[in-house]
Design an enzyme around this catalytic site. Structure first.
Site, PDB file in Angstrom:
ATOM      1  N   HIS A 273      18.828  29.240  22.068  1.00  0.00           N
ATOM      2  CA  HIS A 273      19.927  30.139  22.810  1.00  0.00           C
ATOM      3  C   HIS A 273      20.582  29.890  21.538  1.00  0.00           C
ATOM      4  O   HIS A 273      21.527  30.847  22.251  1.00  0.00           O
ATOM      5  CB  HIS A 273      19.945  28.112  22.622  1.00  0.00           C
ATOM      6  CG  HIS A 273      21.177  28.265  24.242  1.00  0.00           C
ATOM      7  ND1 HIS A 273      21.014  28.122  24.901  1.00  0.00           N
ATOM      8  CD2 HIS A 273      22.259  27.436  23.852  1.00  0.00           C
ATOM      9  CE1 HIS A 273      22.883  28.090  25.656  1.00  0.00           C
ATOM     10  NE2 HIS A 273      22.759  27.629  25.005  1.00  0.00           N
TER      11      HIS A 273
ATOM     12  N   HIS B 113      18.162  25.159  22.409  1.00  0.00           N
ATOM     13  CA  HIS B 113      18.508  24.397  24.050  1.00  0.00           C
ATOM     14  C   HIS B 113      17.732  23.550  23.245  1.00  0.00           C
ATOM     15  O   HIS B 113      16.356  23.882  24.076  1.00  0.00           O
ATOM     16  CB  HIS B 113      19.363  24.542  24.814  1.00  0.00           C
ATOM     17  CG  HIS B 113      20.174  24.092  25.720  1.00  0.00           C
ATOM     18  ND1 HIS B 113      19.950  23.392  26.262  1.00  0.00           N
ATOM     19  CD2 HIS B 113      21.474  24.143  25.802  1.00  0.00           C
ATOM     20  CE1 HIS B 113      20.819  22.436  26.886  1.00  0.00           C
ATOM     21  NE2 HIS B 113      21.065  23.026  26.473  1.00  0.00           N
TER      22      HIS B 113
ATOM     23  N   ARG C 240      25.743  24.732  16.462  1.00  0.00           N
ATOM     24  CA  ARG C 240      27.032  25.429  17.086  1.00  0.00           C
ATOM     25  C   ARG C 240      26.874  23.452  17.862  1.00  0.00           C
ATOM     26  O   ARG C 240      26.244  23.291  18.737  1.00  0.00           O
ATOM     27  CB  ARG C 240      26.789  26.075  18.125  1.00  0.00           C
ATOM     28  CG  ARG C 240      27.536  26.459  19.348  1.00  0.00           C
ATOM     29  CD  ARG C 240      27.984  27.188  20.026  1.00  0.00           C
ATOM     30  NE  ARG C 240      26.566  27.481  21.346  1.00  0.00           N
ATOM     31  CZ  ARG C 240      26.307  27.118  22.343  1.00  0.00           C
ATOM     32  NH1 ARG C 240      28.079  26.423  22.639  1.00  0.00           N
ATOM     33  NH2 ARG C 240      25.325  26.846  22.452  1.00  0.00           N
TER      34      ARG C 240
ATOM     35  N   GLY D 221      30.142  24.981  30.019  1.00  0.00           N
ATOM     36  CA  GLY D 221      32.466  24.699  29.978  1.00  0.00           C
ATOM     37  C   GLY D 221      32.531  25.052  29.052  1.00  0.00           C
ATOM     38  O   GLY D 221      32.294  25.766  27.543  1.00  0.00           O
TER      39      GLY D 221
ATOM     40  N   ARG E 249      22.571  19.049  19.188  1.00  0.00           N
ATOM     41  CA  ARG E 249      21.604  20.227  19.820  1.00  0.00           C
ATOM     42  C   ARG E 249      20.401  19.822  19.101  1.00  0.00           C
ATOM     43  O   ARG E 249      19.035  19.622  19.282  1.00  0.00           O
ATOM     44  CB  ARG E 249      21.903  21.113  20.178  1.00  0.00           C
ATOM     45  CG  ARG E 249      22.489  20.890  21.969  1.00  0.00           C
ATOM     46  CD  ARG E 249      23.533  22.967  21.941  1.00  0.00           C
ATOM     47  NE  ARG E 249      24.472  22.013  23.565  1.00  0.00           N
ATOM     48  CZ  ARG E 249      25.042  23.236  23.882  1.00  0.00           C
ATOM     49  NH1 ARG E 249      24.539  24.635  23.388  1.00  0.00           N
ATOM     50  NH2 ARG E 249      25.001  23.607  25.261  1.00  0.00           N
TER      51      ARG E 249
END
Length: 527
Positions: free
Chosen positions: A341, A234, A376, A51, A282
């Site tokens: 990712h 990821h 991130r 999202g 992550r």
């Protein structure tokens, strides 16, 4: 050669940042053409599941300041604090403009936008669409808006070089069509919005288009790139046996809704790693999974989502991918592994998308604004594309006022170092994934150097392979120079964070021979 002297702005890339910029620029009265090497919806945006992380003010207790704090914490001390505050503050307006262009986000039971939580977030602040198909909905809305506005979309054309005039300012773009025929688009402004470079690795969540073209274009145009060593893996990609290419993503929101990670013995291992356990940032989760696999000799770990109600309705994309692999996530844990990712670094820009070359701009994953630092925070990427795409359009409109326009200088087929893609991917996967050391990085660099052959690039594959070659060389160089572990960059021979690097971003430029050269700078605003 074909010439088009009518454009004010060429946008390279048709993802969230590129189409947002193109639409805003057109509304500002600029003549825009969008260039993309594939179909208009073939980039990374459509694959984003989780999202958009945004604080719109309707959730008690959540604030933009809290979102800023979470982003800084995830970024491992390398975020530009001013950039983080500025970009996140513009998030609500950017999402409102996207909704005005037709994007439909999932509603909650109370009539407000539904929210989920992802790793590193202290609150439920991630808005989503189609359950786990947010990127697809964002792409649909922007492509529809671009089509309705009749924006010129030049598909099946790969960008070869940013062209400059005698003063050094941007004058256009050279391209190749799908048959390898060359062409030139003349314009005083070029915006790079080409995404990242996940295809450096054999296994990635990225589509085949993510070959680092924009960063390579900027480097050859004389612009620096920074933080390229911070490649985010990821933590949870569906594992259905050894495979290469784009792998199905299992969105972090599955863990945000309550799923937990298990090792092969059924033990929850994240509770011993981080206070947020399965919802740690992550880089922490991906590294923990990698250590667990090494310690147990297993090929995957497991994501147990059996306690979640309505899994198929909430996560239809993940459910379909699991069922296609013969897995029923309602009745059995999902086998997962990390995969390449997101590129946290990229072309160095300011907070308007401007680069050091007059007329050249960058926005989205291709750019390094200082938002992401060393890692991130989940779902900040779509937000950054929306905010910086819009800002870049306004910057172009401002910069073009009163500017003299000159044609580009001589145009030819560039001769670039090209190594076979398979060689690059195998070397990078072996040496520059999660867990790196000096010997492995040096060996991979030697392999790619030996395989790289200078040649004229005359088709899309050649352009992409040349970009992957120079990106691989750059990532290996900066990963070798950063002698610490921080965020996505994990050195097994330097496992601790070193405060000497706290304000240091590794900056890459090309030398006269076109080879990446590393210099270490404390970039303005580093915190």
């Amino acid at each position: 050669m074909s010439w088009d002297a009518q454009a004010d702005l060429i946008v390279v890339g048709s993802g969230v940042a590129g189409l947002t910029a193109a639409l805003d620029a057109a509304e500002l009265g600029l003549r825009v053409v969008v260039v993309t090497k594939d179909a208009v919806d073939a980039g990374s945006t459509r694959w984003a599941q989780g999202g958009v992380a945004v604080v719109v003010g309707d959730i008690a207790g959540d604030t933009v300041d809290a979102h800023v704090a979470d982003t800084l914490e995830a970024g491992g001390g390398l975020c530009d604090a001013a950039a983080v505050a500025s970009i996140l503050a513009d998030g609500p307006g950017a999402v409102a403009r996207l909704r005005a262009r037709g994007a439909r986000f999932d509603p909650g039971a109370d009539g407000r936008l539904a929210r989920t939580r992802e790793g590193g977030h202290s609150a439920f602040r991630v808005v989503h669409a189609g359950g786990d198909a947010t990127g697809a909905e964002v792409e649909r809305a922007l492509v529809t808006a671009a089509t309705d506005r009749r924006l010129p979309l030049l598909t099946d054309h790969v960008a070869v070089d940013v062209l400059r005039d005698q003063s050094g300012a941007v004058a256009g773009l050279s391209v190749l069509d799908g048959s390898g025929r060359p062409g030139v688009l003349a314009a005083p402004a070029v915006l790079l919005a080409t995404g990242g470079y996940g295809q450096l690795y054999a296994s990635t969540t990225n589509p085949s288009t993510a070959t680092g073209d924009g960063i390579a274009l900027a480097l050859r145009a004389g612009v620096a790139a920074a933080d390229l060593e911070f490649v985010q893996f990821h933590p949870t990609v569906l594992y259905d046996g050894p495979a290469t290419g784009r792998r199905p993503l299992v969105t972090e929101a599955v863990r945000g809704e309550g799923a937990v990670l298990l090792d092969r013995a059924g033990r929850r291992f994240m509770t011993d790693v981080h206070p947020l356990a399965d919802l740690a940032p992550r880089d922490v989760v991906a590294a923990a999974i990698t250590r667990t696999l090494a310690a147990t000799g297993a090929e995957c770990v497991y994501l147990d989502a059996r306690a979640l109600d309505g899994f198929a309705q909430r996560f239809p994309t993940v459910f379909a991918a699991c069922r296609a692999a013969g897995i029923d996530p309602v009745r059995e844990p999902i086998p997962v592994t990390p995969a390449a990712h997101y590129a946290c670094g990229g072309v160095v820009t300011d907070l308007t998308g401007r680069t050091a070359v007059s007329g050249l701009y960058a926005a989205g994953e291709v750019a390094r604004t200082g938002l992401h630092g060393a890692n991130r925070l989940a779902s900040n990427s779509l937000l950054e594309g929306l905010v910086l795409g819009s800002r870049a359009a306004r910057a172009v409109a401002t910069d073009l006022v009163g500017r003299d326009r000159q044609g580009p200088g001589p145009v030819g087929s560039p001769t670039l170092a090209v190594a076979p893609r398979g060689v690059v991917q195998r070397a990078m996967s072996a040496a520059a994934g999660i867990g790196r050391d000096a010997a492995g990085l040096a060996a991979a660099s030697d392999i790619i150097e030996a395989a790289a052959v200078p040649r004229a690039v005359t088709d899309r594959a050649g352009v992409e392979d040349a970009a992957l070659t120079v990106l691989a060389q750059a990532v290996l160089a900066v990963a070798g120079s950063r002698t610490e572990s921080r965020g996505c960059h994990v050195r097994t021979d330097f496992p601790d964070r070193d405060d000497r690097w706290q304000r240091a971003s590794s900056v890459v430029v090309l030398d006269a021979a076109g080879r990446p050269v590393v210099r270490t700078d404390a970039l303005v605003g580093a915190a």
